[in-house]
Design an enzyme around this catalytic site. Structure first.
Site, PDB file in Angstrom:
ATOM      1  N   ARG A  42       0.838  -1.203   0.000  1.00  0.00           N
ATOM      2  CA  ARG A  42       0.000   0.000   0.000  1.00  0.00           C
ATOM      3  C   ARG A  42       0.869   1.247   0.000  1.00  0.00           C
ATOM      4  O   ARG A  42       2.040   1.228   0.374  1.00  0.00           O
ATOM      5  CB  ARG A  42      -0.931   0.015   1.216  1.00  0.00           C
ATOM      6  CG  ARG A  42      -0.235   0.068   2.556  1.00  0.00           C
ATOM      7  CD  ARG A  42      -0.144   1.444   3.154  1.00  0.00           C
ATOM      8  NE  ARG A  42       0.783   1.501   4.276  1.00  0.00           N
ATOM      9  CZ  ARG A  42       2.029   1.880   4.175  1.00  0.00           C
ATOM     10  NH1 ARG A  42       2.544   2.214   3.027  1.00  0.00           N
ATOM     11  NH2 ARG A  42       2.803   1.932   5.251  1.00  0.00           N
TER      12      ARG A  42
ATOM     13  N   GLU B 171       0.246  10.115   8.229  1.00  0.00           N
ATOM     14  CA  GLU B 171       1.408   9.308   8.637  1.00  0.00           C
ATOM     15  C   GLU B 171       1.564   9.262  10.149  1.00  0.00           C
ATOM     16  O   GLU B 171       1.484  10.292  10.822  1.00  0.00           O
ATOM     17  CB  GLU B 171       2.678   9.909   8.007  1.00  0.00           C
ATOM     18  CG  GLU B 171       3.666   8.871   7.569  1.00  0.00           C
ATOM     19  CD  GLU B 171       3.060   7.920   6.534  1.00  0.00           C
ATOM     20  OE1 GLU B 171       2.700   6.792   6.924  1.00  0.00           O
ATOM     21  OE2 GLU B 171       2.941   8.292   5.363  1.00  0.00           O
ATOM     22  N   HIS B 172       1.798   8.065  10.669  1.00  0.00           N
ATOM     23  CA  HIS B 172       2.070   7.849  12.103  1.00  0.00           C
ATOM     24  C   HIS B 172       0.898   8.288  12.983  1.00  0.00           C
ATOM     25  O   HIS B 172       1.112   8.757  14.095  1.00  0.00           O
ATOM     26  CB  HIS B 172       3.341   8.596  12.543  1.00  0.00           C
ATOM     27  CG  HIS B 172       4.611   7.941  12.088  1.00  0.00           C
ATOM     28  ND1 HIS B 172       5.140   6.828  12.711  1.00  0.00           N
ATOM     29  CD2 HIS B 172       5.448   8.238  11.073  1.00  0.00           C
ATOM     30  CE1 HIS B 172       6.268   6.476  12.090  1.00  0.00           C
ATOM     31  NE2 HIS B 172       6.465   7.304  11.087  1.00  0.00           N
TER      32      HIS B 172
ATOM     33  N   ASP C  23      -2.269   6.240  12.810  1.00  0.00           N
ATOM     34  CA  ASP C  23      -3.201   5.121  12.997  1.00  0.00           C
ATOM     35  C   ASP C  23      -3.063   4.534  14.400  1.00  0.00           C
ATOM     36  O   ASP C  23      -4.055   4.209  15.050  1.00  0.00           O
ATOM     37  CB  ASP C  23      -3.024   4.037  11.909  1.00  0.00           C
ATOM     38  CG  ASP C  23      -1.612   3.478  11.806  1.00  0.00           C
ATOM     39  OD1 ASP C  23      -0.639   4.149  12.242  1.00  0.00           O
ATOM     40  OD2 ASP C  23      -1.459   2.357  11.282  1.00  0.00           O
TER      41      ASP C  23
ATOM     42  N   ASP D 238      -1.940  -0.795   7.580  1.00  0.00           N
ATOM     43  CA  ASP D 238      -1.390  -1.595   6.479  1.00  0.00           C
ATOM     44  C   ASP D 238      -2.226  -2.847   6.230  1.00  0.00           C
ATOM     45  O   ASP D 238      -2.544  -3.195   5.100  1.00  0.00           O
ATOM     46  CB  ASP D 238       0.059  -2.011   6.792  1.00  0.00           C
ATOM     47  CG  ASP D 238       0.962  -0.808   7.030  1.00  0.00           C
ATOM     48  OD1 ASP D 238       0.505   0.317   6.779  1.00  0.00           O
ATOM     49  OD2 ASP D 238       2.101  -1.003   7.467  1.00  0.00           O
TER      50      ASP D 238
ATOM     51  N   ASN E 119      14.087  -0.822   7.945  1.00  0.00           N
ATOM     52  CA  ASN E 119      13.247  -1.904   8.459  1.00  0.00           C
ATOM     53  C   ASN E 119      12.807  -1.512   9.866  1.00  0.00           C
ATOM     54  O   ASN E 119      13.621  -1.435  10.778  1.00  0.00           O
ATOM     55  CB  ASN E 119      14.054  -3.213   8.500  1.00  0.00           C
ATOM     56  CG  ASN E 119      13.194  -4.388   8.918  1.00  0.00           C
ATOM     57  OD1 ASN E 119      12.367  -4.261   9.816  1.00  0.00           O
ATOM     58  ND2 ASN E 119      13.379  -5.523   8.277  1.00  0.00           N
ATOM     59  N   LYS E 120      11.484  -1.226  10.022  1.00  0.00           N
ATOM     60  CA  LYS E 120      11.043  -0.651  11.295  1.00  0.00           C
ATOM     61  C   LYS E 120      11.145  -1.629  12.464  1.00  0.00           C
ATOM     62  O   LYS E 120      11.122  -1.213  13.619  1.00  0.00           O
ATOM     63  CB  LYS E 120       9.649  -0.048  11.187  1.00  0.00           C
ATOM     64  CG  LYS E 120       8.510  -0.985  10.905  1.00  0.00           C
ATOM     65  CD  LYS E 120       7.233  -0.203  10.662  1.00  0.00           C
ATOM     66  CE  LYS E 120       6.085  -1.136  10.346  1.00  0.00           C
ATOM     67  NZ  LYS E 120       4.971  -0.478   9.682  1.00  0.00           N
TER      68      LYS E 120
END
Length: 447
Positions: free
Chosen positions: A32, A38-39, A41, A179, A222-223
């Site tokens: 998606r 952003e940031h 949810d 997501d 990579n979170k």
């Protein structure tokens, strides 16, 4: 969906070579792009994503043994096998197969199953990894749907999204559910306003005459591999508790900023004024947070902070709360402009995207020099608006580009960002591409 049939046939042949048999079915789940929101949810606020055409595909064959065998068409990702009944997910290493295991374990635990059948799975993905287009969540969703199908069970798309959002936390990322929701609830041709508590999705018709273009900064993030992401989640949680305390609410029960607004019954604009009043711009030490809440350091560490944020020396609460409330307001403005359809809709939407990037860069501090450079390049090349998308700290930008300037836009960005900087003489199709809203997760019985 161009190329999907060919990919399925190729996957079938590779599966035969790998496992010596033919898959019983295939599952697809899309990545998606988050257009705006952003940031927020995980703070309880609505977001506005759309599914991209890139996806995860898995070819599946249930087997009589209790062994789960996973392989990937990409040779960089090694094979993995384990007993289906003793799944362990190692949070310390964000290995590719752990995302599959999250979806598998989520379904297993939802139904309380202990004796699970095994399966052979071959995974193929064309979402660029660590790019902010949610390749990891697409794999979690794909695996959840694979497991559900093998078991012959039924769940609604909303239930599946909620289970997969929860189960991705097995890898240690405190995400919010956007997501997974768009991966299941997406429909071709429309973006979605995704709301939480309860989860629901509303169509948002994007203006004709403009396209969204994804550009990869070529900086991977990579979170699950760093604590940047979880630190932001915790800063928002602490900000919510301090705002609740300031307003004499039951702060110890509050986890998300949206809960404070809901309990006060005021607008997002008024929440920004409360933030100005209650929080200071200087970072808060853990000791100061304890003084504000009237708790001990031990209580802060054991009852509020997550394991990977216990060593954080200072928290920026004012900046994070200001970003969240202003970004949540931008999502609602974006949806309203799409609904009203004024003549200058594309310019207005572009300006909201530009404001969003500035807020992510300055207040949330989740950009990086390459993303800022790419956003500037996209705007100079003809985009009405451009912003980072996904967690940030690398990954992709999304730009709103008038359709009539698209070819010139792509050529300029290619030259200015990719060729001049030595990031590859010609970016691959995964680095720079226009995208339309794609459909959600599906099961195919045959290639």
């Amino acid at each position: 969906m161009p190329g999907l049939h060919d990919r399925l046939l190729k996957l079938k042949e590779m599966f035969k070579t790998k496992f010596g048999s033919i898959p019983k079915f295939y599952v697809r789940a899309p990545g998606r792009v988050n257009i705006i929101g952003e940031h927020i949810d995980y703070c309880g606020y609505s977001v506005l994503p759309m599914a991209v055409e890139q996806d995860m595909l898995i070819a599946v064959e249930p087997v009589k043994t209790h062994t789960l065998q996973l392989a990937n068409t990409n040779p960089l990702y090694p094979d993995f096998s384990a007993s289906a009944n003793t799944i362990q997910i190692d949070k310390s290493k964000p290995l590719w197969h752990n995302y599959f295991l999250c979806g598998f374990k989520g379904i297993q635990e939802h139904f309380g199953l202990s004796d699970l059948t095994g399966m052979n799975c071959l995974v193929d993905g064309n979402i660029p990894p660590s790019s902010g287009l949610s390749s990891s969540s697409a794999l979690v969703c794909c695996a959840g749907l694979v497991t559900l199908t093998v078991l012959g069970m039924k769940l609604s798309k909303v239930e599946l999204a909620e289970i997969c959002a929860k189960s991705e936390r097995y890898i240690g990322t405190e995400g919010g559910g956007m997501d997974q929701s768009i991966s299941f609830l997406a429909e071709e041709g429309t973006a979605k306003l995704i709301e939480f508590g309860p989860l629901r999705a509303t169509d948002v018709k994007l203006p004709s005459g403009a396209v969204f273009v994804i550009a990869n900064s070529c900086v991977e993030m990579n979170k699950a591999a760093t604590s940047h992401f979880n630190t932001r989640v915790m800063e928002c949680r602490l900000a919510a508790k301090l705002l609740a305390r300031h307003k004499n609410l039951q702060w110890d029960k509050v986890l998300r900023l949206e809960e404070v607004q809901a309990q006060l019954g005021i607008s997002l604009e008024e929440m920004l004024l409360v933030t100005e009043d209650a929080l200071h711009p200087e970072p808060y030490s853990p000791e100061e947070i304890c003084r504000c809440l009237g708790i001990s350091l031990e209580e802060l560490r054991t009852q509020i902070l997550s394991p990977d944020t216990q060593g954080v020396p200072a928290f920026k609460l004012y900046q994070r709360a200001k970003h969240v409330f202003s970004e949540a307001a931008r999502v609602l403005q974006f949806k309203k402009i799409c609904e009203d359809g004024p003549e200058d809709a594309v310019a207005l939407l572009g300006e909201l995207m530009n404001q969003s990037h500035r807020s992510c860069r300055d207040l949330y501090e989740c950009s990086c020099p390459e993303l800022d450079q790419l956003v500037d390049t996209c705007r100079r090349s003809g985009a009405q608006g451009s912003r980072l998308t996904g967690a940030g700290w690398g990954g992709c930008t999304v730009s709103l580009v008038p359709a009539d300037v698209l070819p010139a836009f792509l050529a300029r960005v290619r030259e200015a960002y990719y060729q001049r900087s030595g990031r590859g003489a010609a970016p691959g199709q995964h680095s720079l591409f226009a995208t339309k809203p794609g459909g959600g997760a599906l099961v195919f019985l045959d290639a």
